[in-house]
Scaffold this active site. Structure first.
Site, PDB file in Angstrom:
ATOM      1  N   ASP A  59      33.311  -6.478  15.684  1.00 55.81           N
ATOM      2  CA  ASP A  59      34.228  -5.944  14.678  1.00 55.81           C
ATOM      3  C   ASP A  59      35.114  -4.861  15.301  1.00 55.81           C
ATOM      4  O   ASP A  59      34.621  -3.869  15.845  1.00 55.81           O
ATOM      5  CB  ASP A  59      33.420  -5.367  13.522  1.00 55.81           C
ATOM      6  CG  ASP A  59      34.289  -4.857  12.396  1.00 55.81           C
ATOM      7  OD1 ASP A  59      34.849  -3.746  12.553  1.00 55.81           O
ATOM      8  OD2 ASP A  59      34.440  -5.553  11.387  1.00 55.81           O
ATOM      9  N   SER A  83      35.903  -4.204   4.466  1.00 58.09           N
ATOM     10  CA  SER A  83      35.698  -2.920   5.133  1.00 58.09           C
ATOM     11  C   SER A  83      34.950  -1.950   4.202  1.00 58.09           C
ATOM     12  O   SER A  83      33.856  -2.264   3.741  1.00 58.09           O
ATOM     13  CB  SER A  83      37.044  -2.347   5.596  1.00 58.09           C
ATOM     14  OG  SER A  83      36.856  -1.276   6.499  1.00 58.09           O
ATOM     15  N   HIS A 103      38.869  -7.612  12.138  1.00 59.98           N
ATOM     16  CA  HIS A 103      38.295  -6.832  11.039  1.00 59.98           C
ATOM     17  C   HIS A 103      38.947  -7.296   9.742  1.00 59.98           C
ATOM     18  O   HIS A 103      40.172  -7.329   9.641  1.00 59.98           O
ATOM     19  CB  HIS A 103      38.583  -5.340  11.269  1.00 59.98           C
ATOM     20  CG  HIS A 103      37.970  -4.409  10.267  1.00 59.98           C
ATOM     21  ND1 HIS A 103      36.606  -4.244  10.141  1.00 59.98           N
ATOM     22  CD2 HIS A 103      38.529  -3.587   9.340  1.00 59.98           C
ATOM     23  CE1 HIS A 103      36.355  -3.347   9.198  1.00 59.98           C
ATOM     24  NE2 HIS A 103      37.503  -2.940   8.690  1.00 59.98           N
TER      25      HIS A 103
END
EC number: 3.1.1.-
Length: 397
Positions: free
Chosen positions: A268, A172, A335
């Site tokens: 995502d 991330s 994610h």
């Protein structure tokens, strides 16, 4: 009520999770960094967790940069400085290492015996900020770039300077950081070290939201301005584009000279929630049920998400051909896939071309095979682990 069979399945799953996350690694504070001004948002020292390598991995290093979004104004940075994402005082002393950080060969076949490091994230700028002035009214420190350098210098002193192999990875906001700092990481290490970078769920797309607004572009402009990030972004990008544009990997990755692996879900879940349909673009909550569980999405929403996927793929493919860049783009609604054991390496992990994420990354790191695959559109891949959220999970930016 649970019946006995359901209870047994739950018990077995719990034992599996406990087994895969059985390693807890102590926190290390970089206390000498404070004198250099390399500090978290609240002025506390940066921190990391290190589990030493052994055997054939004793001179190999895997650095995992923690994720956790960003803060783009004084108000949310002040809120953040009272959490683990803004203060090392709020971080847990012992952190579970699993998936890409696991020390067990059966769960992490290629990196289990490497020196594995989790660098904690407490600056809110993907380790790019550097503002000297501190407003005494807020005591906010914007020093992400200094934190990055201070932690790397300490790891070099602890043996990384002798690394034969070094991989910089992250998830991330950490995946964005691993991409942004990829070439500078390479520059810190001796010429003889084999260096590669892995960006997991860090390929944030510059696109308009469902209301037609460039929400994420404006958000990143605020982050870059507040944190003084411009001077720490790749010059190969800032020499051509505005600093905020250089927070988007699609404008940076082509110029990265160090071998890079892009791991991302085409749908995502963070980007669907925060870039495609942020709260500001969805005032009546029409996307909320869809964002919580992709199976709840209406056909019209799926069509919007399919268009998002095509735009995402266009940005990735637009980087051009490369003989060193790895790629694993699946069609899962998720994610961060390197930090969860079931997505990283498990009996039913997501696969592309009959290959798990762990094998694709391992083959690329060790130069066994260059993996470059893009999945077919949702819902074609039955091996996907689609995330299901509750309304309380990770509130939108």
């Amino acid at each position: 009520m649970f019946n006995f069979k359901q209870w047994l399945i739950l018990l077995v799953c719990s034992l599996v999770i406990m087994n895969t996350e059985g390693l807890f690694v102590n926190i290390t504070f970089v206390r000498n960094a404070v004198a250099k001004g390399a500090v978290c948002l609240d002025g506390s020292p940066p921190a990391y967790h290190l589990d030493r390598g052994s055997g054939t991995g004793i001179n190999s290093w895997l650095i995992q940069l923690e994720g956790g979004g960003w803060c783009n104004n004084v108000t949310n940075c002040v809120s953040r400085m009272h959490t683990r994402l803004g203060s090392s005082k709020k971080m847990v002393e012992n952190l579970a290492f699993s998936a890409i950080l696991s020390n067990k060969k059966q769960y992490n076949p290629d990196f289990y015996n490497w020196n594995r490091v989790k660098v904690r994230y407490c600056d809110g700028s993907s380790f790019t900020g550097d503002v000297q002035a501190v407003n005494p009214a807020t005591n906010l420190h914007f020093r992400g770039a200094r934190v990055w350098l201070a932690v790397m210098q300490e790891l070099l002193a602890k043996g990384m300077i002798n690394a034969e192999n070094a991989v910089l990875s992250g998830c991330s906001a950490g995946g964005l950081a691993s991409l942004m700092h990829c070439d500078s990481f390479r520059a810190l290490l001796p010429m003889g070290t084999k260096v590669k970078c892995l960006s997991d769920a860090g390929f944030f797309l510059n696109t308009r939201d469902v209301a037609g607004v460039q929400y994420i572009k404006s958000y990143f402009e605020d982050v870059v301005t507040l944190h003084g990030s411009a001077k720490n972004l790749p010059r190969s990008c800032t020499s051509r584009l505005t600093p905020a544009m250089c927070f988007f990997p699609q404008y940076v990755a082509r110029q990265i000279r160090t071998p890079l692996f892009i791991l991302n879900a085409a749908y995502d879940s963070w980007q669907i929630k925060n870039i495609l349909a942020p709260r500001a673009a969805d005032p009546y909550g029409k996307w909320q049920s869809c964002q919580l569980d992709i199976r709840n999405c209406h056909p019209s929403q799926i069509k919007v998400m399919q268009d998002f996927r095509l735009e995402f793929l266009s940005a990735v493919i637009g980087l051009g051909r490369s003989s060193t860049r790895g790629m694993f783009i699946d069609s899962c609604y998720t994610h961060c896939q390197t930090e969860t054991q079931t997505s990283w390496f498990w009996q039913d992990s997501p696969i592309l071309n009959r290959t798990t994420i762990a094998k694709a990354v391992g083959d690329w790191v060790y130069d066994r095979t260059l993996f470059q695959k893009i999945d077919c559109p949702y819902p074609c891949n039955p091996t996907c682990h689609h995330r299901v959220f509750t309304p309380l999970d990770a509130p939108p930016i």
